[in-house]
Design a protein around this motif. Structure first.
Motif, PDB file in Angstrom:
ATOM      1  N   VAL A  88       0.829  -1.206   0.000  1.00  0.00           N
ATOM      2  CA  VAL A  88       0.000   0.000   0.000  1.00  0.00           C
ATOM      3  C   VAL A  88       0.866   1.260   0.000  1.00  0.00           C
ATOM      4  CG1 VAL A  88      -1.672   1.343   1.332  1.00  0.00           C
ATOM      5  CG2 VAL A  88      -1.967  -1.135   1.081  1.00  0.00           C
ATOM      6  N   VAL A  89       1.881   1.303   0.867  1.00  0.00           N
ATOM      7  CA  VAL A  89       2.717   2.499   0.965  1.00  0.00           C
ATOM      8  C   VAL A  89       3.526   2.695  -0.316  1.00  0.00           C
ATOM      9  CG1 VAL A  89       4.574   3.624   2.244  1.00  0.00           C
ATOM     10  CG2 VAL A  89       2.828   2.325   3.470  1.00  0.00           C
ATOM     11  N   THR A  90       4.047   1.619  -0.880  1.00  0.00           N
ATOM     12  CA  THR A  90       4.803   1.731  -2.131  1.00  0.00           C
ATOM     13  C   THR A  90       3.917   2.259  -3.248  1.00  0.00           C
ATOM     14  OG1 THR A  90       6.238  -0.120  -1.489  1.00  0.00           O
ATOM     15  CG2 THR A  90       6.185   0.471  -3.820  1.00  0.00           C
ATOM     16  N   LEU A  91       2.680   1.787  -3.298  1.00  0.00           N
ATOM     17  CA  LEU A  91       1.748   2.280  -4.317  1.00  0.00           C
ATOM     18  C   LEU A  91       1.497   3.771  -4.143  1.00  0.00           C
ATOM     19  CD1 LEU A  91      -0.149   1.645  -6.670  1.00  0.00           C
ATOM     20  CD2 LEU A  91      -1.922   1.090  -4.975  1.00  0.00           C
ATOM     21  N   VAL A 114       2.532   9.490  -5.845  1.00  0.00           N
ATOM     22  CA  VAL A 114       3.010  10.837  -5.527  1.00  0.00           C
ATOM     23  C   VAL A 114       4.233  11.204  -6.357  1.00  0.00           C
ATOM     24  CG1 VAL A 114       4.010  12.278  -3.706  1.00  0.00           C
ATOM     25  CG2 VAL A 114       2.074  10.784  -3.195  1.00  0.00           C
ATOM     26  N   GLU A 115       5.181  10.247  -6.487  1.00  0.00           N
ATOM     27  CA  GLU A 115       6.436  10.534  -7.182  1.00  0.00           C
ATOM     28  C   GLU A 115       6.230  10.807  -8.669  1.00  0.00           C
ATOM     29  OE1 GLU A 115       9.645  10.763  -6.390  1.00  0.00           O
ATOM     30  OE2 GLU A 115       9.649  10.236  -4.265  1.00  0.00           O
ATOM     31  N   TYR A 116       5.312  10.084  -9.298  1.00  0.00           N
ATOM     32  CA  TYR A 116       5.183  10.183 -10.752  1.00  0.00           C
ATOM     33  C   TYR A 116       3.878  10.865 -11.165  1.00  0.00           C
ATOM     34  CZ  TYR A 116       9.015   6.929 -10.322  1.00  0.00           C
ATOM     35  OH  TYR A 116      10.208   6.344  -9.975  1.00  0.00           O
ATOM     36  N   SER A 117       3.451  11.808 -10.349  1.00  0.00           N
ATOM     37  CA  SER A 117       2.296  12.635 -10.688  1.00  0.00           C
ATOM     38  C   SER A 117       2.574  14.053 -10.204  1.00  0.00           C
ATOM     39  CB  SER A 117       1.018  12.084 -10.043  1.00  0.00           C
ATOM     40  OG  SER A 117       1.077  12.218  -8.636  1.00  0.00           O
ATOM     41  N   ASN A 118       1.634  14.934 -10.397  1.00  0.00           N
ATOM     42  CA  ASN A 118       1.803  16.322  -9.976  1.00  0.00           C
ATOM     43  C   ASN A 118       1.585  16.514  -8.481  1.00  0.00           C
ATOM     44  OD1 ASN A 118       2.320  17.200 -12.618  1.00  0.00           O
ATOM     45  ND2 ASN A 118       0.125  17.420 -13.055  1.00  0.00           N
ATOM     46  N   LEU A 119       1.239  15.435  -7.785  1.00  0.00           N
ATOM     47  CA  LEU A 119       0.961  15.567  -6.357  1.00  0.00           C
ATOM     48  C   LEU A 119       2.203  15.953  -5.572  1.00  0.00           C
ATOM     49  CD1 LEU A 119      -1.362  12.470  -5.767  1.00  0.00           C
ATOM     50  CD2 LEU A 119      -2.014  14.883  -5.890  1.00  0.00           C
ATOM     51  N   ARG A 120       3.366  15.585  -6.074  1.00  0.00           N
ATOM     52  CA  ARG A 120       4.579  15.844  -5.310  1.00  0.00           C
ATOM     53  C   ARG A 120       4.832  17.330  -5.123  1.00  0.00           C
ATOM     54  NH1 ARG A 120      10.718  13.544  -6.346  1.00  0.00           N
ATOM     55  NH2 ARG A 120      11.586  14.481  -4.477  1.00  0.00           N
ATOM     56  N   PHE A 157      11.082  10.900   3.200  1.00  0.00           N
ATOM     57  CA  PHE A 157      10.143   9.808   3.447  1.00  0.00           C
ATOM     58  C   PHE A 157      10.460   8.548   2.646  1.00  0.00           C
ATOM     59  CE2 PHE A 157       6.147   7.601   2.439  1.00  0.00           C
ATOM     60  CZ  PHE A 157       5.819   7.161   3.708  1.00  0.00           C
ATOM     61  N   PRO A 158      10.610   8.610   1.302  1.00  0.00           N
ATOM     62  CA  PRO A 158      10.856   7.379   0.552  1.00  0.00           C
ATOM     63  C   PRO A 158      12.112   6.629   0.975  1.00  0.00           C
ATOM     64  CG  PRO A 158      10.209   9.133  -0.929  1.00  0.00           C
ATOM     65  CD  PRO A 158      10.462   9.766   0.399  1.00  0.00           C
ATOM     66  N   ILE A 159      13.197   7.353   1.248  1.00  0.00           N
ATOM     67  CA  ILE A 159      14.436   6.666   1.588  1.00  0.00           C
ATOM     68  C   ILE A 159      14.343   6.011   2.970  1.00  0.00           C
ATOM     69  CG2 ILE A 159      15.547   8.737   2.514  1.00  0.00           C
ATOM     70  CD1 ILE A 159      18.188   7.664   1.489  1.00  0.00           C
ATOM     71  N   ASN A 160      13.687   6.690   3.913  1.00  0.00           N
ATOM     72  CA  ASN A 160      13.504   6.083   5.228  1.00  0.00           C
ATOM     73  C   ASN A 160      12.537   4.912   5.167  1.00  0.00           C
ATOM     74  OD1 ASN A 160      14.798   7.767   7.653  1.00  0.00           O
ATOM     75  ND2 ASN A 160      14.265   9.183   6.016  1.00  0.00           N
ATOM     76  N   TYR A 161      11.489   5.067   4.374  1.00  0.00           N
ATOM     77  CA  TYR A 161      10.534   3.975   4.216  1.00  0.00           C
ATOM     78  C   TYR A 161      11.203   2.755   3.574  1.00  0.00           C
ATOM     79  CZ  TYR A 161       7.094   1.121   1.854  1.00  0.00           C
ATOM     80  OH  TYR A 161       6.391   0.050   1.376  1.00  0.00           O
ATOM     81  N   ALA A 162      12.056   2.986   2.561  1.00  0.00           N
ATOM     82  CA  ALA A 162      12.744   1.877   1.896  1.00  0.00           C
ATOM     83  C   ALA A 162      13.611   1.102   2.883  1.00  0.00           C
ATOM     84  CB  ALA A 162      13.592   2.404   0.746  1.00  0.00           C
ATOM     85  N   CYS A 163      14.262   1.832   3.808  1.00  0.00           N
ATOM     86  CA  CYS A 163      15.083   1.169   4.823  1.00  0.00           C
ATOM     87  C   CYS A 163      14.218   0.306   5.729  1.00  0.00           C
ATOM     88  CB  CYS A 163      15.836   2.217   5.637  1.00  0.00           C
ATOM     89  SG  CYS A 163      16.939   1.524   6.894  1.00  0.00           S
TER      90      CYS A 163
END
Length: 321
Positions: free
Chosen positions: A58-61, A66-72, A82-88
């Motif tokens: 769910v979080v990856t989705l 967010v990353e590949y849309s205008n939401l960022r 957030f993404p780098i900490n989440y990946a860890c």
């Protein structure tokens, strides 16, 4: 701030990162679907790795959206953290789920489709762990030339992540409430694990938001106090948990053979005595991590009180802050 750059290395990592995240989605969805489709879930530890896979999916989705849309563009510059900490975190969670599944779940299943599904799910969990680890390392190395420093890049931040990760594994074992509900001292231990986890999560969030100027006390000093407080709590848990779990005079079980759940040859989960022992060992491990964290925090506070030369101070902040 855009994730793309004129640097060929960063551009290539952007393309690779998209592929890695798609692999993360595929592996976590397949792992959770395989186990859920045959109804092999059990109450207790086994439900936790199902939760890990579903949560990571769910979080990856959401990150991909967010990353590949205008939401960022609607998020602050802190989104990069957030993404780098989440990946860890996700790499650690999927790796632990693979170990738990392979050692405490698959061996107890009878031969047949159910066992085959569980083995395949474990393999996909390993793939997910490798994919999340690849994202973490690739993002870290790929952005280092730009001097983008996040909390997880530091020794102090990594220790906080490990402390919370070990706490999550402890929660997986104490999800069996019969281990502690009968003794107030053991309930206190559960409160210790929960309190320290909440404080650790708060520390990570504050570190990610660069809130040093928000607090009445400087961030390193506050971290020193919180870490010392957690050490005292964990010392009490390290004493009380084994005492009330393995001392027969206090209602514990000193021998594994005395636990009836360990004598059931058809059990499909880690027996109660093994769970008690696992929590005791993990408590000791986390206490050592907090002690190491205290040493790092003490050195950082000392460095703030007695500043070094500019170059050495920069290196100290880069690797330790």
């Amino acid at each position: 701030m855009s994730t793309t750059s004129s640097s060929p290395g960063l551009c290539s990592w952007t393309v690779m990162g998209c592929s890695v995240r798609l692999l993360q989605l595929l592996s976590t969805s397949v792992a959770s679907s395989l186990v859920a489709s045959v109804g092999t879930r059990r109450v207790g530890v086994d439900n936790w790795f199902m939760f890990f896979w579903c949560f990571c999916y769910v979080v990856t989705l959401l990150i991909i959206i967010v990353e590949y849309s205008n939401l960022r563009s609607h998020f602050s510059s802190h989104w990069y953290n957030f993404p780098i900490n989440y990946a860890c975190y996700a790499a650690l969670f999927c790796f632990s789920a693979s170990i738990i599944s392979a050692t405490t779940y698959v061996p107890f299943l009878p031969q047949g489709p159910t066992r085959n599904h569980a083995i395949t799910a474990t393999a996909f969990s390993c793939i997910a762990a490798a994919a999340y680890g690849t994202e973490f390392v690739g993002t870290w190395v790929g952005h280092r030339p730009r001097r983008i420093i996040t909390y997880v890049h530091t020794v102090h931040g990594l220790l906080k992540l490990l402390e919370n990760f070990v706490a999550c594994i402890i929660f997986a074992f104490i999800s069996n409430t019969s281990l502690y509900q009968h003794q107030p001292a053991l309930v206190w231990c559960v409160a210790v694990y929960s309190t320290c986890f909440i404080l650790g999560t708060l520390a990570i969030l504050l570190g990610l938001l660069y809130c040093d100027n928000w607090l009445p006390i400087r961030f390193p000093v506050s971290q020193l106090g919180l870490t010392l407080f957690c050490i005292l709590l964990y010392i009490s848990a390290l004493v009380l948990w084994p005492l009330y779990q393995f001392n027969e005079d206090l209602g514990g079980q000193s021998q594994r053979s005395s636990d009836t759940t360990c004598r059931d040859e058809f059990t499909t989960y880690v027996c109660n005595w093994d769970q008690r022992l696992a929590v005791a060992v993990l408590t000791a491990i986390n206490l050592l991590l907090y002690v190491a964290d205290l040493v790092i925090a003490s050195c950082l506070v000392s460095d703030r009180l007695h500043p070094r030369a500019p170059d050495s101070l920069y290196l100290w902040r880069y690797y330790v802050v």
